[in-house]
Design an enzyme around this catalytic site. Structure first.
Site, PDB file in Angstrom:
ATOM      1  CG  ASP A  67      -0.257  -0.439   2.504  1.00  0.00           C
ATOM      2  OD1 ASP A  67       0.980  -0.292   2.600  1.00  0.00           O
ATOM      3  OD2 ASP A  67      -0.953  -0.937   3.404  1.00  0.00           O
ATOM      4  CG  ASP A 136      -8.509  -1.167  11.940  1.00  0.00           C
ATOM      5  OD1 ASP A 136      -7.577  -1.928  11.595  1.00  0.00           O
ATOM      6  OD2 ASP A 136      -8.870  -0.188  11.262  1.00  0.00           O
ATOM      7  CG  HIS A 138      -5.552  -2.302   8.933  1.00  0.00           C
ATOM      8  ND1 HIS A 138      -5.618  -0.949   9.174  1.00  0.00           N
ATOM      9  CD2 HIS A 138      -4.269  -2.644   9.195  1.00  0.00           C
ATOM     10  CE1 HIS A 138      -4.428  -0.510   9.532  1.00  0.00           C
ATOM     11  NE2 HIS A 138      -3.595  -1.512   9.562  1.00  0.00           N
ATOM     12  CD  GLU A 143      -8.387   0.864   8.035  1.00  0.00           C
ATOM     13  OE1 GLU A 143      -8.220  -0.156   8.742  1.00  0.00           O
ATOM     14  OE2 GLU A 143      -7.833   1.951   8.307  1.00  0.00           O
TER      15      GLU A 143
HETATM   16  P1  PGA Z   1       2.357  -1.354  12.726  1.00  0.00           P
HETATM   17  O1  PGA Z   1       1.133  -1.370  11.714  1.00  0.00           O
HETATM   18  O2  PGA Z   1       3.305  -2.388  12.235  1.00  0.00           O
HETATM   19  O3  PGA Z   1       2.946   0.025  12.614  1.00  0.00           O
HETATM   20  O4  PGA Z   1       1.815  -1.664  14.070  1.00  0.00           O
HETATM   21  C1  PGA Z   1       0.643  -2.608  11.271  1.00  0.00           C
HETATM   22  C2  PGA Z   1      -0.497  -2.392  10.310  1.00  0.00           C
HETATM   23  O5  PGA Z   1      -1.167  -1.350  10.384  1.00  0.00           O
HETATM   24  O6  PGA Z   1      -0.741  -3.277   9.475  1.00  0.00           O
END
Ligand code: PGA
Length: 260
Positions: A67, A136, A138, A143
């Site tokens: 992404d 959350d 994702h 999301e």
């Molecule tokens: P993070 O994010 O590794 O910064 O905790 C993980 C994600 O949002 O997939």
């Protein structure tokens, strides 16, 4: 899914590096799906170390990132283009021509997303997708409520993700609201998936992904459908799993030929 629990993020990241190294040594032209965020940082650091000290080569590999933020210039320090250069690409022998990240500044985001899907197909599909997980639930920036069949497209971030990612920016207002992300369906087509999660803050999302129902309310739960998905955790992220003891037993009793 295979659930693998390590005492800490460093040990978990070494295991994840074993998975990547094993693939690259078997298949030097492997197609890697890569993730950003703080979770894969120790994995990338370990891969750089193995490149420098153990001769691990990336020269033939192709990469596709999950992404990118919409609207951030590629040289903005928090763009995922900049993150990947800083955390991995500038330190290994990857050919820049073989590196792919969605273009968050594309004039026609829908066309960009379609071209990204085509490029993955043209490369022969993803051999291994590396994932983190959002608090959350994702994966990528899919999301909650994302279609489990979704493809690369533009998404709006949840307030929870904006708050989570505000730590990388001077203020929450600076976190872009939109992203281009591979879809859940795109991720599920990878031949192998590893999802990494570290720290107690991820424990509720990990529990929902691994032991909860298959639901678009927790996009990571879609990995329950994947035939070769590994969830690589530290103790904190595994802290809410009901069957942690069973997962440990399975891993300890794994035949040598099935490792890493
Ligand atoms: P993070 O994010 O590794 O910064 O905790 C993980 C994600 O949002 O997939």
């Amino acid at each position: 899914m295979e659930i693998v629990i390590f005492p800490d993020a460093a040990a978990a990241s070494r295991f994840a590096a074993d998975v990547v190294e094993d693939l690259l040594r078997r298949r030097p032209t492997a197609v890697l799906g890569l993730a950003t965020g703080s979770t894969p940082e120790p994995l990338y650091a370990e891969l750089i170390r193995r490149h420098r000290e153990d001769g691990l080569r990336f020269a033939g590999a192709r990469t596709f990132n999950l992404d990118e933020y919409v609207g951030l210039p590629v040289d903005h320090p928090e763009s995922y283009h900049a993150y990947m250069r800083r955390r991995l690409f500038d330190h290994v022998d990857l050919d820049p021509a073989n590196v792919h990240i969605p273009d968050g500044l594309a004039a026609d985001p829908a066309a960009e997303c379609e071209a990204y899907e085509d490029a993955i197909q043209d490369a022969g599909g993803l051999d291994l997708q590396v994932l983190g997980i959002g608090s959350d639930g994702h994966i990528g920036f899919n999301e909650p409520s994302s279609s489990l069949g979704s493809r690369t497209r533009i998404k709006t971030l949840t307030p929870e993700t904006v708050a989570d990612n505000a730590r990388f920016f001077d203020s929450p207002d600076e976190v872009p609201r939109h992203v281009l992300t591979m879809g859940v369906g795109t991720i599920l087509e990878a031949r192998e998936v590893i999802l990494l999660a570290f720290g107690a803050g991820k424990a509720p999302a990990v529990r929902r992904a691994v032991e909860g129902p298959l639901t678009a309310s927790c996009p990571a739960s879609a990995l329950q459908l994947h035939p070769r998905a590994r969830v690589i955790l530290d103790e904190g992220a595994a802290g809410e799993l009901e069957r942690a003891g069973y997962y440990r037993w399975v891993f300890e009793n794994k035949p040598e030929w099935q490792r890493p």
